[in-house]
Design a protein around this motif. Structure first.
Motif, short mmCIF file in Angstrom:
data_model
loop_
_atom_site.label_atom_id
_atom_site.label_comp_id
_atom_site.label_asym_id
_atom_site.label_seq_id
_atom_site.Cartn_x
_atom_site.Cartn_y
_atom_site.Cartn_z
N GLU A 20 13.44 1.66 -13.53
CA GLU A 20 12.55 0.76 -12.79
C GLU A 20 13.34 -0.44 -12.27
N LYS A 21 12.95 -0.89 -11.09
CA LYS A 21 13.55 -2.09 -10.52
C LYS A 21 12.45 -2.88 -9.84
N LYS A 22 12.42 -4.19 -10.13
CA LYS A 22 11.36 -5.03 -9.59
C LYS A 22 11.96 -6.17 -8.80
N GLU A 23 11.40 -6.41 -7.62
CA GLU A 23 11.80 -7.55 -6.80
C GLU A 23 10.53 -8.16 -6.22
N GLY A 24 10.11 -9.27 -6.82
CA GLY A 24 8.88 -9.91 -6.39
C GLY A 24 7.68 -9.00 -6.60
N ARG A 25 6.94 -8.73 -5.53
CA ARG A 25 5.75 -7.89 -5.65
C ARG A 25 6.08 -6.39 -5.51
N PHE A 26 7.33 -6.07 -5.28
CA PHE A 26 7.74 -4.69 -5.03
C PHE A 26 8.48 -4.12 -6.24
N THR A 27 8.07 -2.92 -6.67
CA THR A 27 8.69 -2.25 -7.81
C THR A 27 8.96 -0.81 -7.45
N ILE A 28 10.16 -0.34 -7.80
CA ILE A 28 10.47 1.09 -7.70
C ILE A 28 10.43 1.64 -9.11
N SER A 29 9.72 2.76 -9.27
CA SER A 29 9.76 3.52 -10.51
C SER A 29 10.51 4.82 -10.23
N PHE A 30 11.44 5.16 -11.12
CA PHE A 30 12.30 6.32 -10.87
C PHE A 30 12.22 7.27 -12.06
N ASN A 31 11.96 8.54 -11.80
CA ASN A 31 11.89 9.57 -12.83
C ASN A 31 12.93 10.63 -12.50
N LYS A 32 14.08 10.51 -13.15
CA LYS A 32 15.21 11.39 -12.83
C LYS A 32 14.91 12.85 -13.15
N SER A 33 14.27 13.10 -14.27
CA SER A 33 14.01 14.48 -14.68
C SER A 33 13.03 15.18 -13.72
N ALA A 34 12.08 14.42 -13.21
CA ALA A 34 11.11 14.98 -12.28
C ALA A 34 11.59 14.92 -10.84
N LYS A 35 12.71 14.22 -10.61
CA LYS A 35 13.25 14.03 -9.26
C LYS A 35 12.20 13.40 -8.35
N GLN A 36 11.60 12.33 -8.88
CA GLN A 36 10.58 11.62 -8.13
C GLN A 36 10.81 10.12 -8.25
N PHE A 37 10.41 9.39 -7.23
CA PHE A 37 10.44 7.93 -7.29
C PHE A 37 9.30 7.39 -6.46
N SER A 38 8.87 6.21 -6.82
CA SER A 38 7.71 5.65 -6.14
C SER A 38 7.87 4.16 -5.90
N LEU A 39 7.16 3.69 -4.90
CA LEU A 39 7.12 2.26 -4.56
C LEU A 39 5.74 1.73 -4.90
N HIS A 40 5.72 0.64 -5.65
CA HIS A 40 4.47 -0.03 -5.98
C HIS A 40 4.48 -1.41 -5.34
N ILE A 41 3.46 -1.72 -4.59
CA ILE A 41 3.32 -3.04 -4.01
C ILE A 41 2.13 -3.71 -4.69
N MET A 42 2.42 -4.71 -5.49
CA MET A 42 1.38 -5.43 -6.22
C MET A 42 0.77 -6.51 -5.31
N ASP A 43 -0.48 -6.86 -5.58
CA ASP A 43 -1.15 -7.91 -4.81
C ASP A 43 -0.90 -7.72 -3.30
N SER A 44 -1.21 -6.55 -2.80
CA SER A 44 -0.94 -6.21 -1.40
C SER A 44 -1.59 -7.22 -0.44
N GLN A 45 -0.85 -7.57 0.60
CA GLN A 45 -1.30 -8.56 1.58
C GLN A 45 -1.36 -7.93 2.98
#
Lengths: 114, 111
Positions: free
Chosen positions: B56-81
């Motif tokens: 996982e990596k977080k920068e302000g309201r943006f977070t990447i979650s990374f799942n190496k075994s599943a070969k998937q990653f996602s972007l989460h935008i908190m408090d979307s504007q």
């Protein structure tokens, strides 16, 4: 720092005509890329230069597309002759070097072939 | 193997909500996974990126979650504007080269 400059911003041509796009990368950036972005799709790499040498042009339709980067700075991408399916935004990007993760895109040239 | 799949194609979120965009890849040689944000008439701009050695990596309201075994990653935008309304592209690359982009997600944040 100044960004990646591209011109023209828009171009409309008839099929079978030729067209050229120009890109000036960020000063000092050795690597330059041309991407094609068709409406509703992600960018697709056409060609990558390292200084004035070609690193990857495997997805460049070489029968009609050509690109050059003389003196390792500015670059031009040419299409001759254009087809309807070439209608897209042509994006230029640059980075400090290969392996330099993340790079900067220009605003692109929107080409419409009619 | 070079393809990066991205979903959803479009997303509508209320202001203050969480926006989640998912990507999947096949090539285990990819070692860099950036997200780009693109506004109409502009080129994509790097938003945040992650290497496969972290989950996982977080920068302000943006977070990447990374799942190496599943070969998937996602972007989460908190408090979307509303200013977050744009098209988001995930990408993957090997050694900082050969970037492969997903097809994009058009995000609309309603006021």
């Amino acid at each position: 720092e100044a960004g990646v400059a591209q011109s023209p911003r828009y171009k409309i041509i008839e099929k079978r005509q030729s067209v050229a796009f120009w890109c000036n990368p960020i000063s000092g950036h050795a690597t330059l890329y041309w991407y094609q972005q068709i409406l509703g799709q992600g960018p697709k790499l056409l060609i990558q230069f390292q200084n004035n040498g070609v690193v990857d042009d495997s997805q460049l339709p070489k029968d009609r597309f050509s690109a050059e980067r003389l003196k390792g700075v500015d670059s031009t991408l040419k299409i001759q002759p254009a087809k309807l399916e070439d209608s897209a935004v042509y994006l230029c990007a640059s980075s400090l070097g290969t392996g330099a993760y993340g790079y900067t895109f220009g605003s692109g040239t929107r080409l419409t072939v009619v | 193997q070079q393809q990066v799949k991205q979903s959803p194609q479009s997303l509508i979120v209320q202001k203050g909500g969480i926006s989640i965009i998912n990507c999947a890849y096949e090539n285990t040689a990819f070692d860099y996974f950036p997200w780009y944000q693109q506004f109409p008439g502009k080129g994509p701009a790097l938003l945040i990126a992650i290497r496969p050695d972290v989950s996982e990596k977080k920068e302000g309201r943006f977070t990447i979650s990374f799942n190496k075994s599943a070969k998937q990653f996602s972007l989460h935008i908190m408090d979307s504007q509303p200013g977050d309304s744009a098209t988001y592209f995930c990408a993957a690359s090997m050694y900082g080269q050969n970037f492969v982009f997903g097809p994009g997600t058009r995000l609309s944040v309603l006021p």
